[in-house]
Design an enzyme around this catalytic site. Structure first.
Site, PDB file in Angstrom:
ATOM      1  N   ASP A 218     -17.992  -7.040 -25.981  1.00 33.15           N
ATOM      2  CA  ASP A 218     -16.736  -7.437 -26.636  1.00 33.15           C
ATOM      3  C   ASP A 218     -16.817  -7.241 -28.151  1.00 33.15           C
ATOM      4  OD1 ASP A 218     -17.220  -8.735 -24.153  1.00 33.15           O
ATOM      5  OD2 ASP A 218     -15.697 -10.243 -24.570  1.00 33.15           O
ATOM      6  N   HIS A 220     -13.554  -7.796 -29.890  1.00 35.98           N
ATOM      7  CA  HIS A 220     -12.522  -8.801 -30.200  1.00 35.98           C
ATOM      8  C   HIS A 220     -11.956  -8.740 -31.623  1.00 35.98           C
ATOM      9  CE1 HIS A 220     -11.813 -11.106 -26.640  1.00 35.98           C
ATOM     10  NE2 HIS A 220     -13.098 -11.352 -26.429  1.00 35.98           N
ATOM     11  N   ASP A 247     -12.505  -5.867 -23.884  1.00 33.55           N
ATOM     12  CA  ASP A 247     -12.182  -6.877 -24.908  1.00 33.55           C
ATOM     13  C   ASP A 247     -12.346  -6.326 -26.323  1.00 33.55           C
ATOM     14  OD1 ASP A 247     -11.644  -8.498 -22.773  1.00 33.55           O
ATOM     15  OD2 ASP A 247     -12.873 -10.166 -23.427  1.00 33.55           O
ATOM     16  N   ASP A 250      -7.623  -8.920 -29.421  1.00 36.80           N
ATOM     17  CA  ASP A 250      -7.373 -10.371 -29.357  1.00 36.80           C
ATOM     18  C   ASP A 250      -8.417 -11.153 -30.151  1.00 36.80           C
ATOM     19  OD1 ASP A 250      -5.013 -10.364 -27.907  1.00 36.80           O
ATOM     20  OD2 ASP A 250      -5.979 -10.658 -25.965  1.00 36.80           O
ATOM     21  N   ARG A 251      -7.992 -12.343 -30.554  1.00 35.15           N
ATOM     22  CA  ARG A 251      -8.796 -13.297 -31.328  1.00 35.15           C
ATOM     23  C   ARG A 251      -9.039 -12.822 -32.757  1.00 35.15           C
ATOM     24  NH1 ARG A 251     -10.207 -17.578 -28.329  1.00 35.15           N
ATOM     25  NH2 ARG A 251     -10.425 -17.343 -26.088  1.00 35.15           N
ATOM     26  N   ASN A 279     -10.745  -8.232 -19.657  1.00 39.61           N
ATOM     27  CA  ASN A 279      -9.666  -9.160 -19.284  1.00 39.61           C
ATOM     28  C   ASN A 279      -8.677  -9.380 -20.432  1.00 39.61           C
ATOM     29  OD1 ASN A 279     -11.830 -10.750 -20.575  1.00 39.61           O
ATOM     30  ND2 ASN A 279     -10.543 -12.518 -20.127  1.00 39.61           N
ATOM     31  N   HIS A 280      -9.050  -8.970 -21.656  1.00 41.17           N
ATOM     32  CA  HIS A 280      -8.101  -9.080 -22.776  1.00 41.17           C
ATOM     33  C   HIS A 280      -7.296  -7.801 -22.985  1.00 41.17           C
ATOM     34  CE1 HIS A 280      -8.573 -13.049 -24.718  1.00 41.17           C
ATOM     35  NE2 HIS A 280      -9.705 -13.048 -24.042  1.00 41.17           N
ATOM     36  N   HIS A 328     -16.686  -5.178 -17.115  1.00 45.74           N
ATOM     37  CA  HIS A 328     -16.505  -6.238 -18.108  1.00 45.74           C
ATOM     38  C   HIS A 328     -16.959  -7.611 -17.613  1.00 45.74           C
ATOM     39  CE1 HIS A 328     -14.996  -8.308 -21.580  1.00 45.74           C
ATOM     40  NE2 HIS A 328     -14.355  -9.137 -20.789  1.00 45.74           N
ATOM     41  N   ARG A 378     -14.535 -21.005 -16.142  1.00 44.67           N
ATOM     42  CA  ARG A 378     -13.354 -20.671 -16.939  1.00 44.67           C
ATOM     43  C   ARG A 378     -12.071 -21.206 -16.335  1.00 44.67           C
ATOM     44  NH1 ARG A 378     -14.487 -16.120 -20.246  1.00 44.67           N
ATOM     45  NH2 ARG A 378     -16.529 -15.302 -19.736  1.00 44.67           N
ATOM     46  N   HIS A 405     -18.069 -10.092 -21.669  1.00 49.79           N
ATOM     47  CA  HIS A 405     -17.182 -11.183 -21.253  1.00 49.79           C
ATOM     48  C   HIS A 405     -17.598 -12.569 -21.724  1.00 49.79           C
ATOM     49  CE1 HIS A 405     -13.955 -12.817 -18.836  1.00 49.79           C
ATOM     50  NE2 HIS A 405     -14.691 -13.220 -17.829  1.00 49.79           N
TER      51      HIS A 405
END
Length: 474
Positions: A218, A220, A247, A250-251, A279-280, A328, A378, A405
């Protein structure tokens, strides 16, 4: 004595929490609960540490236990609302935000979260109502040929092919806060959407003699940390391939910069630069965690929609040298799943991963130390143990699976007796977790070589700067 011990352990947990060492905080709070399992604040403290680790399912369970012990404990409703919001269970979250606002009407943050959550529920219902199975592409009607790049634009032009000059200029532009011209943004996304759409669901690659492949986890939206990987390890080239394991966005608040730079490299080196979906790279996560807001802020809504279409086209896995399955999230709820099932999966039939099925599991699952399978920490997907990984690797003649992840404090972790490798490439994640980043180098010996790196300074823009109403920016 047990009560005093429990308080002392909780205090140690608080110290670890203040130091942003979430795993140690969880450990101390767990020991405090072992010493005294009737104190609700121990559960809410651990819930907050779980939230920091994105273990939202565990956080919901802890907050629920605290409520069971004390139905008037406002903090427990607050924590549970935060965790449900994080996993997009807005209807469940609304119930708790309402209680928090009723019990604590002066809490402005809770009121804001409650109102934002109500908007989310309405928007989710609206989007579901207007969903069309075969909606036309957002690129329809875009006349790129006749789109004018103004003479005032000070960047390198992009013609029919991606060039190193364009990439070098793009890297510098993004460092200084400049944007690409929208025409070039559309060109890049649409070109890469075509390239990745035509790749198999599981890309299969071998490393030739004299060449290298780097696997990154990731990123991100942490653009300056991505550049640090390239500075330390070398930029992508014809002899140095990269695989980014989902990923990208995002964030972090430079998600569009990362996505565009990775896409530019994919265009430049289509057969040695690889991108797996995470997943993002999905609509509901992008709406919550900032990428949609960032695209609208920096470019426009159409850019986000075309990005969304390109994310849906991304492969879900990459098989490296017939030895390492890289995806991922992780493994499956059914032991019968093989590499052939991944090869046969038609990802184009299902743009978003949904709540169950093979695609969801590939993007969302996590390893656990105990044998067998367990509920997801999660609150989405499941967890798989070392025996599950061993059986999968043996049945498919693999050395290991490589997945991302999850934050790892050292940037990577080898577990499940060497069969499961986690790599995470966003150091000092969200400016709040004191983790290292890592990447893995392979040559044609296929022996993993792990490298750690530290976060580098970045301009003063906070993570989640473009997130929906500041949701989850806390």
């Amino acid at each position: 004595m047990a009560a005093e011990d429990a308080v002392s352990l909780k205090n140690k947990g608080n110290d670890a929490f203040k130091a942003h060492d979430w795993p140690s905080a969880v450990d101390y709070y767990s020991k405090a609960i072992e010493a005294n399992d009737q104190e609700p604040s121990f559960y809410t403290n651990r819930a907050q540490a779980y939230i920091k680790q994105e273990a939202y399912g565990y956080a919901i369970a802890d907050a629920s236990k605290a409520i069971e012990l004390d139905q008037n404990f406002v903090k427990a409703y607050y924590r549970r609302a935060m965790a449900n919001t994080a996993v997009l269970r807005h209807a469940d979250a609304i119930h708790d935000w309402k209680i928090v606002v009723r019990k604590n009407p002066a809490d402005k943050t809770a009121k804001m979260q409650y109102e934002a959550c109500q908007k989310m529920v309405k928007r989710d219902a609206f989007l579901k109502a207007i969903e069309v199975a075969d909606a036309p592409s957002a690129a329809e009607g875009l006349d790129l040929e006749n789109m004018v790049v103004e003479s005032s634009y000070d960047g390198v032009p992009l013609k029919e092919e991606m060039t190193q000059d364009f990439i070098d200029d793009m890297i510098e532009r993004f460092k200084t806060g400049k944007l690409l011209h929208k025409k070039y943004v559309y060109q890049i996304i649409l070109k890469v959407k075509d390239i990745v759409y035509n790749e198999p669901t599981m890309v299969e690659t071998h490393i030739q003699s004299g060449k290298k492949l780097t696997v990154c986890g990731d990123t991100h939206g942490q653009y300056f940390d991505l550049l640090e990987i390239f500075r330390l390890n070398g930029y992508p080239s014809a002899t140095h391939g990269y695989l980014f394991n989902g990923d990208f966005v995002d964030r972090g608040s430079w998600s569009s910069e990362i996505a565009l730079l990775l896409y530019a490299y994919k265009w430049m080196y289509p057969s040695s630069f690889f991108l797996n979906r995470g997943n993002h790279e999905t609509d509901d996560m992008n709406r919550m965690y900032g990428f949609e807001g960032e695209c609208k802020h920096k470019y426009n809504e159409r850019v986000f929609k075309i990005f969304s279409e390109s994310f849906s086209a991304l492969p879900l896995a990459t098989l490296i040298g017939d030895k390492y399955l890289t995806l991922h999230g992780g493994l499956f709820s059914d032991d019968k799943i093989t590499l052939d099932d991944i090869r046969k999966l038609n990802r184009h039939n299902q743009r978003q991963p949904g709540q169950s099925g093979l695609m969801m599991e590939m993007l969302w699952t996590d390893p656990q130390p105990q044998p067998g399978r367990g509920p997801s920490k999660r609150g989405v997907g499941l967890q798989f143990g070392p025996d599950v990984t061993k059986r999968f690797c043996e049945a498919n003649n693999l050395k290991a699976i490589i997945r991302s992840h999850e934050v790892r404090m050292d940037g990577y972790e080898v577990e499940h007796n060497g069969h499961c490798i986690t790599v995470f490439s966003a150091p000092r994640y969200c400016d709040s977790t004191e983790n290292k980043g890592a990447y893995i180098n392979f040559d044609n010996s296929y022996e993993p070589e792990y490298h750690q790196f530290d976060a580098v300074p970045h301009p003063d823009i906070k993570p989640m700067a473009y997130a929906n109403n500041g949701m989850m920016g806390m």
